[in-house]
Design an enzyme around this catalytic site. Structure first.
Site, short mmCIF file in Angstrom:
data_model
loop_
_atom_site.label_atom_id
_atom_site.label_comp_id
_atom_site.label_asym_id
_atom_site.label_seq_id
_atom_site.Cartn_x
_atom_site.Cartn_y
_atom_site.Cartn_z
N GLU A 28 1.08 -1.26 0.18
CA GLU A 28 0.09 -0.21 -0.03
C GLU A 28 1.04 1.05 0.11
OE1 GLU A 28 -1.78 3.02 0.69
OE2 GLU A 28 -2.05 2.32 2.77
N CYS B 110 -1.62 8.90 2.40
CA CYS B 110 -1.80 8.33 1.26
C CYS B 110 -2.85 8.68 0.31
CB CYS B 110 -1.77 6.72 1.41
SG CYS B 110 -0.60 5.95 2.72
C1 UN1 Z 1 -2.96 6.18 5.07
O1 UN1 Z 1 -2.74 7.29 4.55
O2 UN1 Z 1 -2.02 5.33 4.85
O3 UN1 Z 1 -8.66 6.79 3.72
C2 UN1 Z 1 -4.06 5.61 5.16
C3 UN1 Z 1 -8.13 7.49 4.47
C4 UN1 Z 1 -7.71 6.77 5.91
C5 UN1 Z 1 -6.66 5.87 5.83
C6 UN1 Z 1 -5.39 6.51 5.26
N1 UN1 Z 1 -9.04 6.05 6.10
O4 UN1 Z 1 -7.52 8.67 4.34
#
Ligand code: UN1
Length: 509
Positions: free
Chosen positions: A266, A300
């Site tokens: 990921e 992310c």
């Molecule tokens: C991440 O940034 O690694 O969708 C996870 C989102 C959160 C998870 C982010 N539920 O922004």
């Protein structure tokens, strides 16, 4: 104001110096280097951690192997019952853990709480899943035969987590893996070890009360130079789930792939929102602002690009300018309720911010708002007018810098949207059904997550989380992501008195 930090640390069992390795209820006497956890808020040392050395890692691994032999035999719903209790322990500790996340990682307290809520939610999800580890049954082509799928526990699951979600990513992986009958070795980011220690302190009582074998939930705080390659090259670890940059993910995937192990990767995103002519701007602007400045641009799923129809371009720009000005007044200590944007993680991130802006200027882009480094690790969220093909726009800069650009036709917008190396999250704001459906169709967004009339970040745990291309292809969290944590077996059973071969083959002797 200290926001009750010392009491919080005490309640979470964080001492001035802590052991960094646990096999569940037993904290090791570690033999590696002593490292400091530094708060990005003011650079102060929160506490120290004794890291693992290679021998400590080996001991954890052997304990995990033994634990797997017991854990895989426990009925899945019984494992689910333990995860249910972990979820309740997290509920009790939510405020404290949320605050520690804020203190050690720098996201605002509300977002710290949100992250702990994701942990609680995945526990609930995993409890239900523990009674639904379904396989199919198939009809055999042979008389008096039956066929079926079974899912069995896989073994040791390695979880390598990043600094930006220091607790939730572990929970997404560990809680599903646990109900699937796997045992977990967690290597947290060395930037946020205390959050990991606190999680293990929180679950300790549940593990003790239920006589969970030592080695089901393991934590190893270690420098990458000590543990990194041992871990990812270790054949005894059939699955490594890695969250982090594309560079880290490629390295892990190569090493694990070389031994034909499994990975869940990921990695980076370059998430965009398409703003169509009919977009409801009252809804869209808060979505964009949360996506681009929330967590100081360090999700992310953070919104990195806005692809705006030319007919509403000036309007969106003006509204965004207004919103960014308001946000600038709310940069500060993330533990303060009034704050909307905390610091970025460290000085390296401040340099990434400066570099991104400098590159935009060099390419001939225009900085519409921001471009200001404040004290310490605080920067002003920035947005700029750019062209999509510029290298800096193609790269993921993990800081609050948003790129905006214009489009004329939906085809062009989708082309721009997909024309980056990454493929995590995406969205379109439109009231036009054709545009919305096209965006989520086979010729639309190429991302793992594609939303309509909500932003790119803040996904619920019930969906599969992850993306395509350089995002790595892995899926964590909800939907049927649990399947990656199990090994699949197809069974054909003959309950008749003959041995017919498949495909009608005759083999008489
Ligand atoms: C991440 O940034 O690694 O969708 C996870 C989102 C959160 C998870 C982010 N539920 O922004």
């Amino acid at each position: 104001k200290d926001f009750g930090v010392q009491e919080t640390l005490k309640r979470l069992g964080i001492e001035p110096i802590n052991q960094g390795v646990s096999t569940g209820t037993h904290w090791f006497d570690c033999n590696g280097a002593v490292t400091e956890s530094v708060s990005p808020i003011d650079g102060s040392v929160i506490a120290k951690v004794k890291n693992a050395n290679a021998a400590d890692y080996e001991e954890v691994l052997e304990t995990a192997q033994e634990a797997f032999k017991v854990w895989r035999k426990m009925p899945a719903p019984k494992r689910g019952e333990i995860v249910r209790q972990i979820g309740n322990a997290l509920r009790d500790a939510k405020d404290d853990l949320g605050k520690l996340v804020s203190l050690e990682m720098g996201k605002i307290y509300q977002e710290g709480l949100g992250e702990v809520q994701e942990m609680i939610d995945i526990c609930d999800f995993a409890v239900g899943q523990s009674r639904m580890l379904y396989g199919f049954t198939m009809h055999s082509e042979r008389p008096d035969h039956k066929m079926m799928d079974q899912y069995h526990p896989l073994g040791i699951v390695g979880v390598i987590s990043a600094f930006n979600f220091p607790v939730a990513v572990w929970a997404w992986n560990a809680m599903l893996a646990a109900v699937c009958g796997d045992v977990i070795i967690w290597k947290p980011s060395s930037k946020v070890p205390l959050c990991a220690l606190a999680c293990h302190n929180i679950i300790q009582k549940v593990l003790k009360d239920n006589d969970v074998p030592e080695g089901v939930f393991n934590l190893v705080v270690a420098k990458s130079s000590v543990m990194g390659d041992n871990f990812i090259e270790d054949k005894r670890v059939p699955l490594i789930s890695v969250t982090g940059s594309t560079a880290i993910g490629k390295r892990v995937a190569e090493k694990v792939g070389a031994r034909l192990g499994r990975t869940i990767a990921e990695l980076g995103g370059n998430n965009a929102i398409i703003m169509a002519p009919s977009a409801d701007l009252d809804m869209a602007i808060p979505g964009i602002v949360f996506g681009s400045v929330g967590t100081a641009g360090q999700r992310c799923t953070s919104t990195r690009r806005l692809i705006i129809h030319e007919s509403i371009y000036e309007d969106v720009k003006t509204r965004l300018l207004h919103a960014y000005k308001q946000v600038e007044g709310k940069i500060g200590n993330p533990l303060d309720e009034k704050t909307l944007v905390g610091p970025v993680i460290d000085n390296g991130a401040v340099e990434v911010y400066k570099h991104a802006i400098a590159e935009v200027k060099k390419a001939g882009g225009k900085i519409v708002y921001g471009d200001k480094v404040l004290d310490g690790n605080f920067v002003v969220p920035t947005f700029c007018e750019v062209e999509n093909h510029w290298q800096i726009v193609q790269d993921e800069s993990f800081v609050p810098v948003l790129y905006i650009m214009k489009y004329k036709t939906l085809d062009e917008a989708i082309h721009l949207h997909n024309d980056v190396p990454q493929g995590l999250s995406s969205s379109i704001f439109t009231m036009n059904m054709r545009e919305a459906q096209t965006f989520i169709s086979a010729i639309g967004s190429d991302c793992g997550i594609a939303n309509v009339n909500i932003g790119t970040s803040g996904a619920e745990i019930g969906g599969a989380f992850g993306g395509e291309k350089e995002t790595g292809g892995g899926r964590e969290s909800g939907s049927d992501s649990w399947k990656t944590y199990m090994r699949r077996q197809t069974n054909t059973i003959n309950y008749g008195i003959d041995l017919p071969l498949a495909q009608g083959i005759k083999f008489d002797f």
